[in-house]
Scaffold this motif. Structure first.
Motif, mmCIF file in Angstrom:
data_model
loop_
_atom_site.group_PDB
_atom_site.id
_atom_site.type_symbol
_atom_site.label_atom_id
_atom_site.label_comp_id
_atom_site.label_asym_id
_atom_site.label_seq_id
_atom_site.Cartn_x
_atom_site.Cartn_y
_atom_site.Cartn_z
ATOM 1 N N VAL A 111 46.988 35.427 -2.569
ATOM 2 C CA VAL A 111 47.899 35.025 -1.506
ATOM 3 C C VAL A 111 49.310 35.424 -1.923
ATOM 4 C CG1 VAL A 111 48.852 33.065 -0.223
ATOM 5 C CG2 VAL A 111 46.431 33.087 -0.872
ATOM 6 N N VAL A 112 49.991 36.153 -1.064
ATOM 7 C CA VAL A 112 51.325 36.614 -1.399
ATOM 8 C C VAL A 112 52.344 35.847 -0.563
ATOM 9 C CG1 VAL A 112 52.872 38.609 -1.524
ATOM 10 C CG2 VAL A 112 50.408 38.909 -1.862
ATOM 11 N N ILE A 113 53.270 35.207 -1.248
ATOM 12 C CA ILE A 113 54.334 34.491 -0.543
ATOM 13 C C ILE A 113 55.689 34.997 -1.022
ATOM 14 C CG2 ILE A 113 53.055 32.389 0.044
ATOM 15 C CD1 ILE A 113 54.068 31.073 -2.442
ATOM 16 N N THR A 114 56.642 34.976 -0.125
ATOM 17 C CA THR A 114 57.997 35.389 -0.451
ATOM 18 C C THR A 114 58.924 34.194 -0.256
ATOM 19 O OG1 THR A 114 57.679 37.719 0.119
ATOM 20 C CG2 THR A 114 59.915 36.871 0.288
ATOM 21 N N PRO A 115 59.650 33.830 -1.303
ATOM 22 C CA PRO A 115 60.571 32.699 -1.169
ATOM 23 C C PRO A 115 61.652 33.007 -0.137
ATOM 24 C CG PRO A 115 60.427 33.453 -3.453
ATOM 25 C CD PRO A 115 59.736 34.461 -2.620
ATOM 26 N N THR A 116 62.126 31.975 0.488
ATOM 27 C CA THR A 116 63.223 32.159 1.435
ATOM 28 C C THR A 116 64.507 32.257 0.623
ATOM 29 O OG1 THR A 116 63.291 29.771 1.740
ATOM 30 C CG2 THR A 116 62.022 31.027 3.318
ATOM 31 N N TYR A 117 65.289 31.253 0.591
ATOM 32 C CA TYR A 117 66.515 31.264 -0.183
ATOM 33 C C TYR A 117 66.164 30.992 -1.628
ATOM 34 C CZ TYR A 117 67.951 30.379 4.548
ATOM 35 O OH TYR A 117 68.095 30.445 5.895
ATOM 36 N N SER A 118 66.825 31.685 -2.538
ATOM 37 C CA SER A 118 66.496 31.469 -3.944
ATOM 38 C C SER A 118 66.772 30.020 -4.329
ATOM 39 C CB SER A 118 67.285 32.426 -4.827
ATOM 40 O OG SER A 118 68.674 32.233 -4.636
ATOM 41 N N GLY A 119 67.699 29.377 -3.616
ATOM 42 C CA GLY A 119 68.021 27.995 -3.949
ATOM 43 C C GLY A 119 67.156 26.987 -3.215
ATOM 44 N N CYS A 120 66.199 27.473 -2.464
ATOM 45 C CA CYS A 120 65.400 26.564 -1.642
ATOM 46 C C CYS A 120 64.378 25.833 -2.510
ATOM 47 C CB CYS A 120 64.691 27.347 -0.540
ATOM 48 S SG CYS A 120 64.618 26.439 1.004
ATOM 49 N N PRO A 121 64.509 24.530 -2.634
ATOM 50 C CA PRO A 121 63.591 23.774 -3.491
ATOM 51 C C PRO A 121 62.194 23.645 -2.898
ATOM 52 C CG PRO A 121 65.068 22.287 -2.353
ATOM 53 C CD PRO A 121 65.499 23.675 -1.985
ATOM 54 N N ALA A 122 62.015 24.114 -1.662
ATOM 55 C CA ALA A 122 60.721 23.947 -0.988
ATOM 56 C C ALA A 122 59.653 24.883 -1.532
ATOM 57 C CB ALA A 122 60.887 24.173 0.507
ATOM 58 N N MET A 123 60.067 25.892 -2.310
ATOM 59 C CA MET A 123 59.108 26.934 -2.698
ATOM 60 C C MET A 123 57.944 26.411 -3.519
ATOM 61 S SD MET A 123 59.160 29.610 -1.253
ATOM 62 C CE MET A 123 57.751 30.691 -1.452
ATOM 63 N N SER A 124 58.190 25.566 -4.511
ATOM 64 C CA SER A 124 57.086 25.060 -5.316
ATOM 65 C C SER A 124 56.201 24.169 -4.456
ATOM 66 C CB SER A 124 57.609 24.307 -6.539
ATOM 67 O OG SER A 124 58.424 23.243 -6.139
ATOM 68 N N GLN A 125 56.813 23.485 -3.521
ATOM 69 C CA GLN A 125 56.056 22.662 -2.581
ATOM 70 C C GLN A 125 55.127 23.541 -1.739
ATOM 71 O OE1 GLN A 125 56.226 19.155 -2.012
ATOM 72 N NE2 GLN A 125 54.426 19.647 -0.785
ATOM 73 N N ILE A 126 55.640 24.686 -1.318
ATOM 74 C CA ILE A 126 54.834 25.594 -0.491
ATOM 75 C C ILE A 126 53.636 26.110 -1.291
ATOM 76 C CG2 ILE A 126 54.834 27.872 0.607
ATOM 77 C CD1 ILE A 126 57.749 27.177 1.525
ATOM 78 N N ALA A 127 53.864 26.496 -2.536
ATOM 79 C CA ALA A 127 52.758 26.979 -3.376
ATOM 80 C C ALA A 127 51.708 25.881 -3.552
ATOM 81 C CB ALA A 127 53.291 27.444 -4.723
ATOM 82 N N GLU A 128 52.168 24.656 -3.708
ATOM 83 C CA GLU A 128 51.234 23.531 -3.839
ATOM 84 C C GLU A 128 50.440 23.329 -2.553
ATOM 85 O OE1 GLU A 128 52.996 19.802 -5.084
ATOM 86 O OE2 GLU A 128 54.053 20.842 -6.699
ATOM 87 N N ASP A 129 51.118 23.427 -1.421
ATOM 88 C CA ASP A 129 50.444 23.242 -0.136
ATOM 89 C C ASP A 129 49.410 24.343 0.101
ATOM 90 O OD1 ASP A 129 52.034 21.057 0.223
ATOM 91 O OD2 ASP A 129 53.377 21.979 1.691
ATOM 92 N N VAL A 130 49.762 25.573 -0.288
ATOM 93 C CA VAL A 130 48.843 26.700 -0.153
ATOM 94 C C VAL A 130 47.593 26.433 -0.997
ATOM 95 C CG1 VAL A 130 48.507 29.118 -0.851
ATOM 96 C CG2 VAL A 130 50.522 28.470 0.483
#
Ligand SMILES: [Zn+2]
Length: 181
Positions: A48-67
């Motif tokens: 699964v390939v995901i691209t972070p939005t803003y580098s400062g966006c703390p949601a990214m690790s949350q997104i990987a967990e949700d995936v």
């Protein structure tokens, strides 16, 4: 998509298309353009390939967990989650449908800044992700509540760093503006 049916891959797309953005639950990570690809890696594993939005966006690790949680729930393990930074994510990747959902949710969707000649986004793929606002002043976004363009910015950062806080001068409702990026 491969020529032969790959049911596990199709299933993975299906479950991931419904994974919501952790900050804006009315839109999915697919609609925001964060979910880039679901494919078979060279070793046959689902990737699964995901691209972070803003580098400062703390949601990214949350997104990987949700995936991971969605794939586990669908019994699609083993899989791996790859993060790619190129091409850099842009708000132009947000689908039209998601823009409407943002508006209905009370967030002004980011302005689209397409090239007048070719229709592609103006930023090059090589541009690194940096956490800065666009240098030129942004045109005021329309109020998502009443549609008025008579709006003013109250703060550069709204409920998250990705958004700015605005207020409609006509209906007086405050709203978040998803900043173009
Ligand atoms: Zn308004």
């Amino acid at each position: 998509m491969q020529a032969t049916a790959d049911h596990a891959l199709e299933r993975a797309w299906e479950v991931l298309e419904s994974v919501p953005d952790p900050e804006i639950p009315v839109v999915s990570i697919r609609e925001l353009g964060i979910l880039r690809d679901v494919r078979r890696a060279g070793d046959g594993q689902i990737e699964v390939v995901i691209t972070p939005t803003y580098s400062g966006c703390p949601a990214m690790s949350q997104i990987a967990e949700d995936v991971a949680r969605a794939l586990d729930a669908a019994a699609l393990a083993p899989y791996r989650i790859a993060t790619t930074l190129t091409p850099a994510w842009t708000t132009d990747w947000i689908t039209d449908e998601a823009r409407e959902k943002l508006r209905a949710y009370g967030i002004a969707p980011p302005a689209v800044d397409h090239c007048g000649n070719c229709g592609s986004p103006p930023r090059s793929a090589e541009q690194p992700i940096t956490f800065v606002a666009k240098p030129k002043p942004l045109p005021a976004p329309a109020c998502p509540h009443c549609g008025s363009k008579h709006t003013e910015r109250l703060a550069q950062f709204g409920s998250t760093a990705c958004k700015a806080l605005y207020r409609c001068i006509d209906c007086r409702e405050p709203f978040d503006y998803f900043k173009p990026y």
